[in-house]
Design an enzyme around this catalytic site. Structure first.
Site, PDB file in Angstrom:
ATOM      1  N   ARG A   1      12.942   3.423  -0.169  1.00  0.00           N
ATOM      2  CA  ARG A   1      11.588   3.484  -0.747  1.00  0.00           C
ATOM      3  C   ARG A   1      11.677   3.810  -2.236  1.00  0.00           C
ATOM      4  NH1 ARG A   1       8.184   7.724   1.438  1.00  0.00           N
ATOM      5  NH2 ARG A   1       6.459   6.565   0.523  1.00  0.00           N
TER       6      ARG A   1
ATOM      7  N   ILE B   1       5.765  -2.974  -7.406  1.00  0.00           N
ATOM      8  CA  ILE B   1       4.974  -1.759  -7.640  1.00  0.00           C
ATOM      9  C   ILE B   1       5.529  -0.645  -6.751  1.00  0.00           C
ATOM     10  CG2 ILE B   1       2.662  -0.738  -7.614  1.00  0.00           C
ATOM     11  CD1 ILE B   1       1.591  -3.694  -7.618  1.00  0.00           C
ATOM     12  N   ARG B   2       6.215   0.318  -7.353  1.00  0.00           N
ATOM     13  CA  ARG B   2       6.891   1.377  -6.583  1.00  0.00           C
ATOM     14  C   ARG B   2       7.572   0.768  -5.348  1.00  0.00           C
ATOM     15  NH1 ARG B   2       2.088   3.015  -7.427  1.00  0.00           N
ATOM     16  NH2 ARG B   2       1.536   3.118  -5.240  1.00  0.00           N
TER      17      ARG B   2
ATOM     18  N   GLU C   1       0.938 -11.902  -3.308  1.00  0.00           N
ATOM     19  CA  GLU C   1      -0.519 -12.091  -3.182  1.00  0.00           C
ATOM     20  C   GLU C   1      -1.253 -11.789  -4.484  1.00  0.00           C
ATOM     21  OE1 GLU C   1       1.198  -9.653  -2.069  1.00  0.00           O
ATOM     22  OE2 GLU C   1       0.167  -7.773  -2.464  1.00  0.00           O
TER      23      GLU C   1
ATOM     24  N   GLY D   1       0.876  -1.166   0.000  1.00  0.00           N
ATOM     25  CA  GLY D   1       0.000   0.000   0.000  1.00  0.00           C
ATOM     26  C   GLY D   1       0.911   1.213   0.000  1.00  0.00           C
ATOM     27  N   GLU D   2       0.716   2.074   0.952  1.00  0.00           N
ATOM     28  CA  GLU D   2       1.566   3.252   1.079  1.00  0.00           C
ATOM     29  C   GLU D   2       2.025   3.312   2.531  1.00  0.00           C
ATOM     30  OE1 GLU D   2       2.765   5.380  -1.212  1.00  0.00           O
ATOM     31  OE2 GLU D   2       3.834   6.106   0.550  1.00  0.00           O
ATOM     32  N   SER D   3       3.338   3.100   2.731  1.00  0.00           N
ATOM     33  CA  SER D   3       3.819   2.932   4.113  1.00  0.00           C
ATOM     34  C   SER D   3       3.610   4.180   4.967  1.00  0.00           C
ATOM     35  CB  SER D   3       5.287   2.522   4.094  1.00  0.00           C
ATOM     36  OG  SER D   3       6.071   3.502   3.423  1.00  0.00           O
TER      37      SER D   3
ATOM     38  N   CYS E   1       6.236  -5.320   0.390  1.00  0.00           N
ATOM     39  CA  CYS E   1       6.360  -3.971  -0.174  1.00  0.00           C
ATOM     40  C   CYS E   1       6.247  -2.890   0.915  1.00  0.00           C
ATOM     41  CB  CYS E   1       5.355  -3.786  -1.306  1.00  0.00           C
ATOM     42  SG  CYS E   1       5.855  -2.451  -2.417  1.00  0.00           S
TER      43      CYS E   1
ATOM     44  N   HIS F   1       4.967  -8.389  -4.441  1.00  0.00           N
ATOM     45  CA  HIS F   1       3.591  -8.702  -4.022  1.00  0.00           C
ATOM     46  C   HIS F   1       3.196 -10.120  -4.438  1.00  0.00           C
ATOM     47  CE1 HIS F   1       2.131  -4.548  -3.089  1.00  0.00           C
ATOM     48  NE2 HIS F   1       3.142  -4.217  -3.885  1.00  0.00           N
TER      49      HIS F   1
END
Ligand code: GLN
Length: 225
Positions: A110, A139-140, A182, A49-51, A81, A180
């Site tokens: 990051r 992803i990023r 998943e 997600g976004e840490s 991630c 990822h």
């Protein structure tokens, strides 16, 4: 043996996909949003997600300290991630106010793969994962820039501009991947984590039994003395 119960931190991110991947391994899986729910699981997945957002939400939900305490007390955790970033002891390219959980003796960067390769996919051979390499979706994503002496490197990127970069690690009961798993329908990375949780749970049960036994011995000694 009863399957372990694994929580997925459900503040943000791809929670459903992790729950499905965990269930595919035979584990029980449930979302975790509150300290009470955290206390009931044998292991925890920290999704992507976004840490920075996840850290803020964890604080707002009163989860940050419970998460730090749980990881410090030995709760098995797997970070994917953004989850890897949350577990890292040191984060590069983070805003000054970013809060994390920590516990994993690594330095992560990051968005390390750069803007041109925001997202990419490649095969990564992972130690402890039998069979062919896993299909890794980045992803990023962060990578691990430095790892402490107790950290086992499970996988690196092979070839391309990021050749040799560490993207999967384990330290004791903590596992982290830059990518990822998943999202791919391949639950082998989750299976590796679930196995670690099983071992940790069995060890805890043995410790309890032996300390209960020691307590009883001490008690009887006490009585006979
Ligand atoms: N770049 C994100 C972060 O810094 C991580 C991206 C992801 O989890 N897919 O938190």
């Amino acid at each position: 043996m009863t399957p372990p119960t694994i929580g997925v931190l459900a503040l943000q991110g791809d929670v459903r996909e992790h729950l499905a991947a965990l269930r595919a391994t035979g584990a029980r899986a449930r979302p975790v949003r509150r300290p009470g729910e955290l206390a009931e699981v044998d292991g925890l997945v920290l999704p992507g997600g976004e840490s920075t957002t996840m850290g803020k939400l964890a604080e707002r939900f009163g989860m940050l300290q419970p998460l730090r305490d749980a990881v410090r007390a030995g709760l098995p955790a797997y970070g994917s991630c953004a989850g890897m970033i949350l577990l890292a002891d040191t984060v590069l390219d983070a805003p000054a106010d970013q809060v994390t959980i920590g516990g994993l003796d690594v330095t992560v960067r990051r968005n390390a793969f750069g803007r041109q390769v925001d997202s990419f996919e490649t095969a990564v051979q992972l130690a402890g994962v039998p069979g062919p390499p896993v299909h890794a979706v980045f992803i990023r994503a962060p990578w691990v820039e430095a790892a402490g002496p107790d950290v086992e490197v499970l996988g690196r990127v092979e070839g391309g501009p990021a050749d040799g970069k560490i993207v999967a690690v384990r330290q004791g009961r903590l596992v982290a991947t830059s990518f990822h798993p998943e999202l791919t329908g391949d639950s082998r990375v989750h299976a590796l984590f679930v196995e670690l949780v099983r071992e940790a749970t069995a060890m805890r049960a043995r410790d309890h039994a032996s300390s209960a036994g020691a307590g009883a011995d001490a008690g009887s000694e006490g009585r006979t003395a």
